[in-house]
Write a protein that holds these residues in place. Structure first.
Motif, PDB file in Angstrom:
ATOM      1  N   UNK A 185      20.307  52.210 -19.055  1.00  0.00           N
ATOM      2  CA  UNK A 185      19.297  51.295 -18.950  1.00  0.00           C
ATOM      3  C   UNK A 185      17.747  51.847 -17.872  1.00  0.00           C
ATOM      4  N   UNK A 186      17.747  53.447 -18.243  1.00  0.00           N
ATOM      5  CA  UNK A 186      17.105  53.454 -17.859  1.00  0.00           C
ATOM      6  C   UNK A 186      15.804  53.931 -17.834  1.00  0.00           C
ATOM      7  N   UNK A 187      15.494  53.643 -19.283  1.00  0.00           N
ATOM      8  CA  UNK A 187      14.131  53.083 -20.012  1.00  0.00           C
ATOM      9  C   UNK A 187      13.922  52.522 -20.575  1.00  0.00           C
ATOM     10  N   UNK A 188      14.241  50.618 -19.589  1.00  0.00           N
ATOM     11  CA  UNK A 188      14.620  49.417 -19.477  1.00  0.00           C
ATOM     12  C   UNK A 188      13.176  48.855 -19.570  1.00  0.00           C
ATOM     13  N   UNK A 189      12.699  48.615 -18.746  1.00  0.00           N
ATOM     14  CA  UNK A 189      12.072  47.190 -18.440  1.00  0.00           C
ATOM     15  C   UNK A 189      12.409  46.195 -16.302  1.00  0.00           C
ATOM     16  N   UNK A 190      12.484  46.749 -15.535  1.00  0.00           N
ATOM     17  CA  UNK A 190      12.998  45.728 -14.066  1.00  0.00           C
ATOM     18  C   UNK A 190      11.782  44.770 -13.609  1.00  0.00           C
ATOM     19  N   UNK A 191      12.863  43.662 -12.999  1.00  0.00           N
ATOM     20  CA  UNK A 191      12.416  43.129 -12.696  1.00  0.00           C
ATOM     21  C   UNK A 191      12.867  43.193 -11.223  1.00  0.00           C
ATOM     22  N   UNK A 192      12.078  43.349 -10.212  1.00  0.00           N
ATOM     23  CA  UNK A 192      12.505  43.687  -8.398  1.00  0.00           C
ATOM     24  C   UNK A 192      11.723  42.757  -7.719  1.00  0.00           C
ATOM     25  N   UNK A 193      11.964  42.635  -7.084  1.00  0.00           N
ATOM     26  CA  UNK A 193      11.812  41.333  -5.751  1.00  0.00           C
ATOM     27  C   UNK A 193      10.475  42.366  -5.374  1.00  0.00           C
ATOM     28  N   UNK A 194       9.244  41.988  -4.768  1.00  0.00           N
ATOM     29  CA  UNK A 194       7.927  42.736  -4.784  1.00  0.00           C
ATOM     30  C   UNK A 194       8.563  43.309  -2.814  1.00  0.00           C
ATOM     31  N   UNK A 195       7.448  44.422  -3.276  1.00  0.00           N
ATOM     32  CA  UNK A 195       8.257  45.711  -2.049  1.00  0.00           C
ATOM     33  C   UNK A 195       7.890  45.194  -0.646  1.00  0.00           C
ATOM     34  N   UNK A 196       6.316  44.465  -0.647  1.00  0.00           N
ATOM     35  CA  UNK A 196       6.243  43.861   1.124  1.00  0.00           C
ATOM     36  C   UNK A 196       6.464  42.923   0.932  1.00  0.00           C
ATOM     37  N   UNK A 197       7.452  42.027   0.042  1.00  0.00           N
ATOM     38  CA  UNK A 197       8.297  40.482   0.410  1.00  0.00           C
ATOM     39  C   UNK A 197       9.956  40.871   1.439  1.00  0.00           C
ATOM     40  N   UNK A 198       9.769  42.015   0.956  1.00  0.00           N
ATOM     41  CA  UNK A 198      11.661  41.876   1.052  1.00  0.00           C
ATOM     42  C   UNK A 198      11.790  43.370   1.313  1.00  0.00           C
ATOM     43  N   UNK A 199      10.751  44.559   1.863  1.00  0.00           N
ATOM     44  CA  UNK A 199      11.042  46.134   2.514  1.00  0.00           C
ATOM     45  C   UNK A 199      12.061  47.012   1.694  1.00  0.00           C
ATOM     46  N   UNK A 200      12.678  46.205   2.440  1.00  0.00           N
ATOM     47  CA  UNK A 200      14.651  46.406   2.388  1.00  0.00           C
ATOM     48  C   UNK A 200      14.979  46.335   1.381  1.00  0.00           C
ATOM     49  N   UNK A 201      15.635  45.210   0.696  1.00  0.00           N
ATOM     50  CA  UNK A 201      16.083  44.662  -0.110  1.00  0.00           C
ATOM     51  C   UNK A 201      15.815  45.274  -1.499  1.00  0.00           C
ATOM     52  N   UNK A 202      14.144  46.117  -1.747  1.00  0.00           N
ATOM     53  CA  UNK A 202      13.957  46.867  -2.471  1.00  0.00           C
ATOM     54  C   UNK A 202      13.724  47.741  -2.858  1.00  0.00           C
ATOM     55  N   UNK A 203      14.687  48.331  -1.238  1.00  0.00           N
ATOM     56  CA  UNK A 203      14.901  49.930  -0.905  1.00  0.00           C
ATOM     57  C   UNK A 203      16.288  49.812  -1.692  1.00  0.00           C
ATOM     58  N   UNK A 204      17.298  49.717  -1.135  1.00  0.00           N
ATOM     59  CA  UNK A 204      18.104  48.941  -1.757  1.00  0.00           C
ATOM     60  C   UNK A 204      18.462  48.974  -3.309  1.00  0.00           C
ATOM     61  N   UNK A 205      17.713  48.637  -3.975  1.00  0.00           N
ATOM     62  CA  UNK A 205      17.204  47.939  -5.181  1.00  0.00           C
ATOM     63  C   UNK A 205      17.113  49.609  -5.723  1.00  0.00           C
ATOM     64  N   UNK A 206      16.793  50.222  -5.593  1.00  0.00           N
ATOM     65  CA  UNK A 206      15.533  52.532  -5.447  1.00  0.00           C
ATOM     66  C   UNK A 206      16.796  52.197  -5.772  1.00  0.00           C
ATOM     67  N   UNK A 207      18.234  52.236  -4.242  1.00  0.00           N
ATOM     68  CA  UNK A 207      19.088  53.549  -3.589  1.00  0.00           C
ATOM     69  C   UNK A 207      20.405  52.956  -5.037  1.00  0.00           C
TER      70      UNK A 207
END
Length: 292
Positions: A185-207
């Motif tokens: 999936x490394x080249x696929x397009x991702x849909x994530x939570x907005x970083x400003x709206x849920x910063x901790x959750x966004x960081x977890x997804x990157x991790x």
């Protein structure tokens, strides 16, 4: 007629003995007899047959006993309901939750609380974790359902459950069968939570993505988990969501693969103010804890 007249009548009607009834009421027998006579005179009906050997209820007395007992039961119910309303001064109880929480449990909670506290108006709000903490501190909500961490000296939290993570994708566009295929999936397009709206959750997804060896190409963002899932269903990308989301989305077009190898969990917690000792808050928390 006063309430004490009815209490005295019930005591005699249950004991069928003036001496025992007086002892039960912690009064002497003569005043008790006078109170019963006053009651009979007021309602103009003889309630007891008295002789030297025994005390019996008349037919009118039997009926009166039944109705008075019912009256006291109703009075007790009214008292309890009044107490419950008084515990929440505004007559309103506000519950906030994050969009990624399995909604069936929230619906069941509201139905349960309405049955327990019929005169309280329950309101639901979908709010992010950070905004819930602020709203709770300001007294704008009474109970919050959030994802940790919670950093506030004014708030107490109770772990509800721990949630894992799953990749969600459109099965008509993406062909993966297990966790071993995640790197595809490394080249696929991702849909994530907005970083400003849920910063901790966004960081977890990157991790999570880093653990599987790639950096996600985040093209679309949203502040609502249901919108994210809908974007995935519409073929606009893939995402990583809490595993409980799969319970709410049994759509045949969607595929979910739980990420177990990473062993990364998120805490879902119930939060309230430390000084909140209301029966409604305790009842709500106890109900949700039993659901897990």
């Amino acid at each position: 007629m006063e309430l004490r007249h009815l209490k005295y009548f019930l005591a005699v009607a249950e004991e069928l003995n003036f001496t025992k009834a007086a002892e039960k009421l912690f009064i002497s027998q003569p005043p008790l007899s006078r109170q019963i006579i006053e009651l009979e005179e007021e309602i103009q009906a003889r309630l007891f047959i008295r002789n030297n050997k025994k005390v019996e209820l008349t037919e009118a007395g039997k009926y009166f006993k039944k109705e008075v007992k019912e009256l006291f039961l109703n009075l007790e119910s009214v008292t309890l309901k009044t107490k419950k309303i008084a515990e929440n001064v505004s007559g309103e109880f506000r519950i906030a939750y994050i969009s990624s929480i399995y909604s069936a449990a929230i619906s069941e909670l509201i139905q349960f609380l309405k049955a327990q506290f019929p005169y309280v108006n329950f309101k639901l709000f979908e709010i992010s974790t950070s905004k819930q903490i602020s709203a709770l501190e300001q007294g704008k909500i009474d109970l919050g359902i959030v994802r940790s961490p919670i950093k506030s000296p004014k708030i107490k939290s109770q772990l509800w459950f721990q949630d894992g993570f799953s990749v969600v994708f459109n099965k008509h566009q993406i062909s993966i069968n297990s966790e071993k295929d995640i790197l595809k999936l490394k080249d696929e397009t991702f849909v994530f939570f907005n970083k400003d709206y849920a910063p901790h959750y966004h960081e977890v997804l990157l991790e999570l993505c880093a653990f599987y060896g790639f950096t996600p190409k985040v093209v679309h963002e949203s502040n609502n988990i249901n919108s994210i899932v809908q974007l995935v269903k519409n073929g606009l990308g893939i995402s990583i969501v809490p595993s409980t989301i799969s319970k709410n989305n049994q759509d045949s077009a969607l595929g979910f693969i739980e990420l177990k190898e990473v062993n990364l969990l998120t805490d879902v917690s119930l939060i309230s103010l430390k000084e909140d000792h209301s029966e409604i808050t305790k009842t709500a928390i106890d109900f949700l804890l039993k659901k897990e």
